[in-house]
Write a protein that holds these residues in place. Structure first.
Motif, PDB file in Angstrom:
ATOM      1  N   ARG A 125      -7.977   6.681 -13.499  1.00 32.67           N
ATOM      2  CA  ARG A 125      -8.587   6.198 -12.040  1.00 32.67           C
ATOM      3  C   ARG A 125      -7.332   5.319 -10.693  1.00 32.67           C
ATOM      4  O   ARG A 125      -6.975   5.035  -9.756  1.00 32.67           O
ATOM      5  CB  ARG A 125      -9.346   6.691 -11.504  1.00 32.67           C
ATOM      6  CG  ARG A 125      -9.269   6.115  -9.485  1.00 32.67           C
ATOM      7  CD  ARG A 125      -9.406   7.893  -8.884  1.00 32.67           C
ATOM      8  NE  ARG A 125      -9.800   7.652  -7.321  1.00 32.67           N
ATOM      9  CZ  ARG A 125      -8.904   8.314  -6.463  1.00 32.67           C
ATOM     10  NH1 ARG A 125      -7.805   9.518  -7.191  1.00 32.67           N
ATOM     11  NH2 ARG A 125      -9.222   8.478  -5.321  1.00 32.67           N
ATOM     12  N   SER A 126      -7.023   4.103 -11.647  1.00 37.77           N
ATOM     13  CA  SER A 126      -6.625   2.947 -11.441  1.00 37.77           C
ATOM     14  C   SER A 126      -4.862   3.084 -11.884  1.00 37.77           C
ATOM     15  O   SER A 126      -4.690   2.457 -11.302  1.00 37.77           O
ATOM     16  CB  SER A 126      -7.373   1.717 -12.755  1.00 37.77           C
ATOM     17  OG  SER A 126      -7.110   1.896 -13.793  1.00 37.77           O
ATOM     18  N   SER A 127      -4.798   4.048 -12.144  1.00 39.29           N
ATOM     19  CA  SER A 127      -3.461   4.266 -12.084  1.00 39.29           C
ATOM     20  C   SER A 127      -2.534   4.218 -10.939  1.00 39.29           C
ATOM     21  O   SER A 127      -2.918   4.559 -10.349  1.00 39.29           O
ATOM     22  CB  SER A 127      -3.030   5.420 -13.431  1.00 39.29           C
ATOM     23  OG  SER A 127      -1.645   5.727 -12.600  1.00 39.29           O
ATOM     24  N   ALA A 128      -1.508   3.328 -11.004  1.00 40.54           N
ATOM     25  CA  ALA A 128      -0.309   4.217  -9.781  1.00 40.54           C
ATOM     26  C   ALA A 128       0.068   5.048  -9.371  1.00 40.54           C
ATOM     27  O   ALA A 128       0.071   5.843  -8.694  1.00 40.54           O
ATOM     28  CB  ALA A 128       1.091   2.968  -9.856  1.00 40.54           C
ATOM     29  N   ARG A 129      -0.505   6.135 -10.032  1.00 40.22           N
ATOM     30  CA  ARG A 129       0.177   7.651  -9.930  1.00 40.22           C
ATOM     31  C   ARG A 129      -0.508   8.135  -9.237  1.00 40.22           C
ATOM     32  O   ARG A 129      -0.319   9.205  -8.236  1.00 40.22           O
ATOM     33  CB  ARG A 129      -0.352   8.844 -11.526  1.00 40.22           C
ATOM     34  CG  ARG A 129       0.189   9.896 -11.128  1.00 40.22           C
ATOM     35  CD  ARG A 129       0.515  11.007 -12.516  1.00 40.22           C
ATOM     36  NE  ARG A 129       1.347  12.027 -12.267  1.00 40.22           N
ATOM     37  CZ  ARG A 129       1.999  12.125 -11.852  1.00 40.22           C
ATOM     38  NH1 ARG A 129       2.739  11.589 -11.275  1.00 40.22           N
ATOM     39  NH2 ARG A 129       2.627  13.959 -11.765  1.00 40.22           N
ATOM     40  N   GLU A 130      -2.391   7.668  -8.792  1.00 37.51           N
ATOM     41  CA  GLU A 130      -2.859   8.258  -7.809  1.00 37.51           C
ATOM     42  C   GLU A 130      -1.906   8.148  -5.973  1.00 37.51           C
ATOM     43  O   GLU A 130      -2.603   8.681  -5.245  1.00 37.51           O
ATOM     44  CB  GLU A 130      -4.088   7.359  -7.377  1.00 37.51           C
ATOM     45  CG  GLU A 130      -4.934   7.620  -6.231  1.00 37.51           C
ATOM     46  CD  GLU A 130      -4.824   6.367  -5.247  1.00 37.51           C
ATOM     47  OE1 GLU A 130      -5.278   7.134  -4.206  1.00 37.51           O
ATOM     48  OE2 GLU A 130      -4.283   5.607  -5.180  1.00 37.51           O
ATOM     49  N   THR A 131      -0.903   7.337  -6.171  1.00 32.25           N
ATOM     50  CA  THR A 131      -0.217   6.782  -4.751  1.00 32.25           C
ATOM     51  C   THR A 131       0.500   8.211  -4.744  1.00 32.25           C
ATOM     52  O   THR A 131       1.274   8.321  -3.523  1.00 32.25           O
ATOM     53  CB  THR A 131       0.779   6.134  -4.935  1.00 32.25           C
ATOM     54  OG1 THR A 131       1.404   5.756  -5.927  1.00 32.25           O
ATOM     55  CG2 THR A 131      -0.093   4.279  -5.074  1.00 32.25           C
ATOM     56  N   ILE A 132       0.525   9.110  -4.941  1.00 33.12           N
ATOM     57  CA  ILE A 132       1.437  10.405  -5.033  1.00 33.12           C
ATOM     58  C   ILE A 132       0.441  11.022  -3.932  1.00 33.12           C
ATOM     59  O   ILE A 132       1.296  11.711  -2.754  1.00 33.12           O
ATOM     60  CB  ILE A 132       0.805  11.670  -6.075  1.00 33.12           C
ATOM     61  CG1 ILE A 132       1.888  11.185  -7.443  1.00 33.12           C
ATOM     62  CG2 ILE A 132       1.356  12.600  -4.897  1.00 33.12           C
ATOM     63  CD1 ILE A 132       2.279  12.331  -8.400  1.00 33.12           C
ATOM     64  N   ALA A 133      -0.605  11.301  -3.439  1.00 34.49           N
ATOM     65  CA  ALA A 133      -1.619  11.322  -2.583  1.00 34.49           C
ATOM     66  C   ALA A 133      -1.184   9.901  -1.337  1.00 34.49           C
ATOM     67  O   ALA A 133      -1.466  11.207  -0.650  1.00 34.49           O
ATOM     68  CB  ALA A 133      -3.010  11.363  -3.069  1.00 34.49           C
ATOM     69  N   ARG A 134      -1.235   9.201  -0.920  1.00 30.71           N
ATOM     70  CA  ARG A 134      -1.188   8.289  -0.121  1.00 30.71           C
ATOM     71  C   ARG A 134       0.759   8.911   0.008  1.00 30.71           C
ATOM     72  O   ARG A 134       0.908   8.707   0.981  1.00 30.71           O
ATOM     73  CB  ARG A 134      -0.591   7.087  -0.576  1.00 30.71           C
ATOM     74  CG  ARG A 134      -2.055   6.284  -1.192  1.00 30.71           C
ATOM     75  CD  ARG A 134      -1.806   5.442  -1.466  1.00 30.71           C
ATOM     76  NE  ARG A 134      -2.835   4.898  -2.074  1.00 30.71           N
ATOM     77  CZ  ARG A 134      -3.734   2.953  -2.333  1.00 30.71           C
ATOM     78  NH1 ARG A 134      -2.792   3.041  -1.580  1.00 30.71           N
ATOM     79  NH2 ARG A 134      -4.233   2.755  -3.369  1.00 30.71           N
ATOM     80  N   VAL A 135       1.580   9.338  -1.014  1.00 27.42           N
ATOM     81  CA  VAL A 135       2.594   9.682  -0.200  1.00 27.42           C
ATOM     82  C   VAL A 135       2.965  11.218   0.745  1.00 27.42           C
ATOM     83  O   VAL A 135       3.464  11.446   1.490  1.00 27.42           O
ATOM     84  CB  VAL A 135       3.768   9.521  -1.402  1.00 27.42           C
ATOM     85  CG1 VAL A 135       5.207   9.988  -0.810  1.00 27.42           C
ATOM     86  CG2 VAL A 135       3.727   8.333  -1.706  1.00 27.42           C
TER      87      VAL A 135
END
Length: 359
Positions: A125-135
């Motif tokens: 969960r702490s991965s920057a891949r989470e930022t997909i949802a933000r984009v």
């Protein structure tokens, strides 16, 4: 775990892990009647996705978004918008040697101490891949802001020792997609790209600065005490992985100047109130003043380096870690759309809040 939701009226709740089945989210509070440009949203995701150049991670992901609700015949309905981006190219075995080891400067240690468990595959969960949802959410916010005449442009202004030496107004910001670094000075961009590539070859990483400019913001967004617009933007930016600093307007520069030299002087501009300068960065007293909002976001070097580093395992035994896998040598090029997305979500949220300020 809580605090997976961003925003007040316009709200994104994200879910998913780096090596899980998908990254996704639910958006609440998005206005009805907004035309949803699917091609634009996918283009924003393409700007963030891995494997787009020789200076980014080699992980190959299509990062295609699938909307599950809240859109009918190409228009937002006002209902919650659910979406998912499916993970298809995980190499989880690359992380086997890190299962019982704390990676330096990562969330491994703090996450384990807090929750007693962690997903070691890519940081979970702490991965920057989470930022997909933000984009995805940011792209939707951009579509709404576009109808209000508000535009947001971020760009790489520094990589290591290489940095822009002029104000943002001196550059053509529409040209940033013409080079893989996303820097408006193309000669400098080549130097930045060469430097990142050299750092990558050493197995090391490098950080830098992303600048962002918001044009067309109306007067009045933000509150004068705890809801300051610049504080909200700072909160949004500091929630992005690897961000170490935020400054708006002049920030830390020119601190040797006196107040009489720093003040933005008003004048009568053909019957309208104008400003002689914009050292405030478009925000005064926590409230937007109608000028360009500009700020800078500092990103540290990516913590995963492909060289041996001393560390400890989960039992406190000293050991040596050499990371494997596919990692960015510099996060800045792929972070540009993330900075824009967080700015867009903040602006739309504060625009909607402003509509609730007076009857």
């Amino acid at each position: 775990m809580y605090n997976n939701t961003f925003g007040n009226i316009f709200r994104l709740t994200s879910f998913g892990e780096s090596h899980g089945k998908a990254i996704g989210g639910v958006i609440d509070g998005f206005p009805a009647g907004i035309t949803i440009d699917m091609e634009f949203i996918q283009k924003e995701l393409n700007r963030r996705r891995p494997g787009q150049s020789a200076i980014t991670t080699a992980r190959k992901e299509a990062d295609e978004v699938e909307f599950l609700s809240g859109i009918y015949e190409g228009v937002s309905t006002g209902c919650p918008i659910g979406f998912a981006v499916w993970n298809t190219n995980q190499h989880s075995n690359d992380y086997d040697n890190m299962k019982d080891v704390y990676r330096p400067s990562h969330a491994d240690y703090t996450y384990t101490q807090k929750y007693g468990i962690r997903d070691h595959r890519g940081g979970g969960r702490s991965s920057a891949r989470e930022t997909i949802a933000r984009v995805v959410a940011g792209a939707l916010a951009k579509l709404a802001l576009r109808q209000l005449g508000i535009s947001i442009t971020a760009f790489t202004s520094q990589v290591g020792p290489f940095k822009l030496d002029k104000d943002y107004t001196a550059y053509d910001l529409t040209s940033i997609e013409n080079n893989p670094v996303r820097c408006p000075d193309h000669d400098l961009a080549r130097q930045m790209a060469d430097y990142i590539f050299r750092i990558k070859g050493e197995g090391d990483t490098i950080g830098g600065v992303i600048s962002c400019v918001i044009k067309g913001c109306p007067v009045g967004l933000g509150q004068p005490v705890f809801g300051k617009l610049h504080a909200a933007l700072g909160n949004a930016m500091l929630s992005i992985n690897a961000v170490k600093g935020f400054e708006y307007g002049q920030g830390f520069s020119n601190m040797e100047l006196k107040g009489s030299q720093q003040n933005d002087i008003f004048y009568n501009n053909n019957g309208e109130i104008g400003f002689r300068s914009n050292r405030s960065g478009g925000i005064q007293g926590g409230i937007s003043n109608g000028q360009d909002i500009y700020f800078r976001v500092a990103f540290k070097p990516v913590a995963t380096v492909l060289m041996e580093q001393p560390t400890v395992d989960i039992h406190g035994n000293e050991t040596i870690l050499k990371a494997r896998g596919r990692h960015d040598p510099c996060v800045l090029p792929r972070a540009v759309p993330i900075v824009e997305a967080m700015a867009a979500m903040t602006l739309l949220d504060y625009y909607l809040l402003d509509k609730a300020s007076t009857l």
